[in-house]
Design a protein around this motif. Structure first.
Motif, PDB file in Angstrom:
ATOM      1  N   SER A  49      -3.449 -11.251   0.144  1.00  0.00           N
ATOM      2  CA  SER A  49      -4.164 -10.672  -1.003  1.00  0.00           C
ATOM      3  C   SER A  49      -3.971 -11.482  -2.280  1.00  0.00           C
ATOM      4  N   SER A  50      -5.042 -11.563  -3.078  1.00  0.00           N
ATOM      5  CA  SER A  50      -4.938 -12.271  -4.364  1.00  0.00           C
ATOM      6  C   SER A  50      -4.281 -11.391  -5.428  1.00  0.00           C
ATOM      7  N   THR A  51      -4.231 -10.073  -5.183  1.00  0.00           N
ATOM      8  CA  THR A  51      -3.624  -9.180  -6.177  1.00  0.00           C
ATOM      9  C   THR A  51      -2.347  -8.519  -5.660  1.00  0.00           C
ATOM     10  N   GLY A  52      -2.303  -8.151  -4.378  1.00  0.00           N
ATOM     11  CA  GLY A  52      -1.090  -7.563  -3.791  1.00  0.00           C
ATOM     12  C   GLY A  52      -0.771  -6.152  -4.255  1.00  0.00           C
ATOM     13  N   ILE A  53      -1.769  -5.425  -4.719  1.00  0.00           N
ATOM     14  CA  ILE A  53      -1.503  -4.071  -5.223  1.00  0.00           C
ATOM     15  C   ILE A  53      -1.304  -3.096  -4.055  1.00  0.00           C
ATOM     16  N   ILE A  54      -0.149  -2.426  -4.052  1.00  0.00           N
ATOM     17  CA  ILE A  54       0.107  -1.318  -3.135  1.00  0.00           C
ATOM     18  C   ILE A  54      -0.132  -0.060  -3.971  1.00  0.00           C
ATOM     19  N   ALA A  55      -1.264   0.575  -3.740  1.00  0.00           N
ATOM     20  CA  ALA A  55      -1.637   1.750  -4.544  1.00  0.00           C
ATOM     21  C   ALA A  55      -0.979   2.982  -3.934  1.00  0.00           C
ATOM     22  N   GLU A  56      -0.302   3.744  -4.774  1.00  0.00           N
ATOM     23  CA  GLU A  56       0.478   4.873  -4.273  1.00  0.00           C
ATOM     24  C   GLU A  56      -0.221   6.207  -4.506  1.00  0.00           C
ATOM     25  N   PHE A  57      -0.177   7.028  -3.444  1.00  0.00           N
ATOM     26  CA  PHE A  57      -0.682   8.401  -3.529  1.00  0.00           C
ATOM     27  C   PHE A  57       0.526   9.308  -3.727  1.00  0.00           C
ATOM     28  N   LEU A  88      -1.547   0.819   1.023  1.00  0.00           N
ATOM     29  CA  LEU A  88      -1.345   2.147   0.449  1.00  0.00           C
ATOM     30  C   LEU A  88       0.086   2.599   0.675  1.00  0.00           C
ATOM     31  N   SER A  89       0.637   3.298  -0.297  1.00  0.00           N
ATOM     32  CA  SER A  89       1.919   3.975  -0.144  1.00  0.00           C
ATOM     33  C   SER A  89       1.631   5.457  -0.292  1.00  0.00           C
ATOM     34  N   ILE A  90       2.013   6.240   0.727  1.00  0.00           N
ATOM     35  CA  ILE A  90       1.750   7.679   0.677  1.00  0.00           C
ATOM     36  C   ILE A  90       3.067   8.433   0.748  1.00  0.00           C
ATOM     37  N   ALA A 107      -5.583  10.675   5.303  1.00  0.00           N
ATOM     38  CA  ALA A 107      -6.012   9.391   4.733  1.00  0.00           C
ATOM     39  C   ALA A 107      -6.414   8.392   5.815  1.00  0.00           C
ATOM     40  N   ARG A 108      -5.689   8.390   6.921  1.00  0.00           N
ATOM     41  CA  ARG A 108      -5.839   7.323   7.923  1.00  0.00           C
ATOM     42  C   ARG A 108      -7.269   7.090   8.409  1.00  0.00           C
ATOM     43  N   PRO A 109      -8.038   8.155   8.735  1.00  0.00           N
ATOM     44  CA  PRO A 109      -9.408   7.898   9.215  1.00  0.00           C
ATOM     45  C   PRO A 109     -10.331   7.316   8.145  1.00  0.00           C
ATOM     46  N   THR A 110      -9.922   7.409   6.887  1.00  0.00           N
ATOM     47  CA  THR A 110     -10.806   6.980   5.789  1.00  0.00           C
ATOM     48  C   THR A 110     -10.528   5.553   5.331  1.00  0.00           C
ATOM     49  N   VAL A 111      -9.452   4.928   5.844  1.00  0.00           N
ATOM     50  CA  VAL A 111      -9.054   3.603   5.334  1.00  0.00           C
ATOM     51  C   VAL A 111      -8.785   2.614   6.468  1.00  0.00           C
ATOM     52  N   ASN A 112      -8.940   1.332   6.137  1.00  0.00           N
ATOM     53  CA  ASN A 112      -8.664   0.252   7.094  1.00  0.00           C
ATOM     54  C   ASN A 112      -7.623  -0.723   6.563  1.00  0.00           C
ATOM     55  N   ILE A 113      -6.822  -0.268   5.626  1.00  0.00           N
ATOM     56  CA  ILE A 113      -5.735  -1.103   5.104  1.00  0.00           C
ATOM     57  C   ILE A 113      -4.401  -0.473   5.495  1.00  0.00           C
ATOM     58  N   PRO A 114      -3.301  -1.239   5.431  1.00  0.00           N
ATOM     59  CA  PRO A 114      -2.004  -0.712   5.868  1.00  0.00           C
ATOM     60  C   PRO A 114      -1.548   0.493   5.054  1.00  0.00           C
ATOM     61  N   VAL A 115      -0.899   1.425   5.762  1.00  0.00           N
ATOM     62  CA  VAL A 115      -0.349   2.629   5.132  1.00  0.00           C
ATOM     63  C   VAL A 115       1.166   2.648   5.311  1.00  0.00           C
TER      64      VAL A 115
END
Length: 264
Positions: A49-57, A88-90, A107-115
């Motif tokens: 990733s060019s940004t590396g953001i792990i977005a947290e829920f 993603l961080s949940i 969340a899992r069925p809605t996303v294709n990035i690592p959780v």
């Protein structure tokens, strides 16, 4: 969170796990893992990733109370992915953070990035839960474990094809790094005072092995900080509160990434 709060959380976690395991056995979970494998490598996603953001829920925290009590795990994580999150961080701790494993399942069925399952993991049972819920990685917190426990849990996580993010706060905790750790997270929140200081990441960066993916956690609220941390070899940036406290976390992330890319 101060060490007393961490002690309280771990004591409660032990009781919680005992209750959960009495209701749903470890062998039942093992039988429901089936053919699930890691399909999303968090380590690779951050590296690419060019940004590396792990977005947290995250709905709440012990220090701030409720941040976003109405947040929907079937909506926000998807909006994070659309905005450009690398992972993603949940939060799945219920009592202190207002989350649950159901949030990962929603969340899992809605996303294709690592959780990442973010919780206070002290038992193999929690690793089985994470795998059944289809998380891709788990957080292990050095301050909550002995070195032997950390090694054992990290090894078991790999056996279950879960990646490991090890969270450390101090130079002394670098002793917890082992061969089964995929990513090292430096928490910028002081465990004694709740104060966040991103200088902690810069201080520890030089002490960390170059072959691990480095993640800076907490207290990141502007793109300039991310740019400086990238220069210090960090590839992941865990940001939650900054987005979750807004009405539209996905939009807030999108704006943050646009600012970041303009500045790069």
């Amino acid at each position: 969170m101060n060490q007393d709060i961490l002690t309280d959380i771990i004591a409660h976690k032990r009781k919680e796990i005992a209750i959960q395991e009495a209701a749903v056995s470890a062998s039942f979970l093992e039988n429901h893992i089936g053919g699930t494998t890691v399909t999303h490598s968090m380590k690779q996603s951050l590296t690419a990733s060019s940004t590396g953001i792990i977005a947290e829920f995250k709905r709440r925290s012990p220090s701030k109370g409720w941040i976003n009590c109405e947040a929907d795990a079937s909506i926000v994580p998807h909006s994070y992915e659309l905005a450009g999150a690398a992972a993603l961080s949940i939060l799945t701790d219920e009592l202190f953070f207002g989350g649950s494993l159901k949030d990962i399942r929603n969340a899992r069925p809605t996303v294709n990035i690592p959780v990442l399952r973010k919780d206070f993991i002290i038992s193999r049972y929690q690793l089985l839960q994470a795998k059944v819920a289809q998380a891709d990685a788990v957080l292990l917190i050095a301050a909550a474990l002995s070195k032997d426990e950390c090694m054992s849990l990290a090894k078991e996580a790999h056996a279950l094809q879960l990646e490991v993010l090890l969270e450390i706060h101090t130079e002394q905790e670098t002793d917890y790094i082992n061969e089964y750790v995929d990513m090292i997270g430096v928490n910028n929140r002081n465990l004694g005072t709740f104060h966040t200081d991103t200088e902690n990441s810069f201080r520890l960066a030089e002490k960390l092995p170059k072959d691990k993916v480095l993640v800076s956690e907490s207290g990141i609220s502007n793109p300039e900080t991310v740019i400086k941390l990238r220069e210090a070899s960090f590839r992941g940036f865990l940001i939650g509160e900054n987005f979750m406290k807004t009405e539209n976390p996905g939009k807030a992330l999108n704006e943050f990434i646009n600012q970041l890319q303009s500045a790069l």
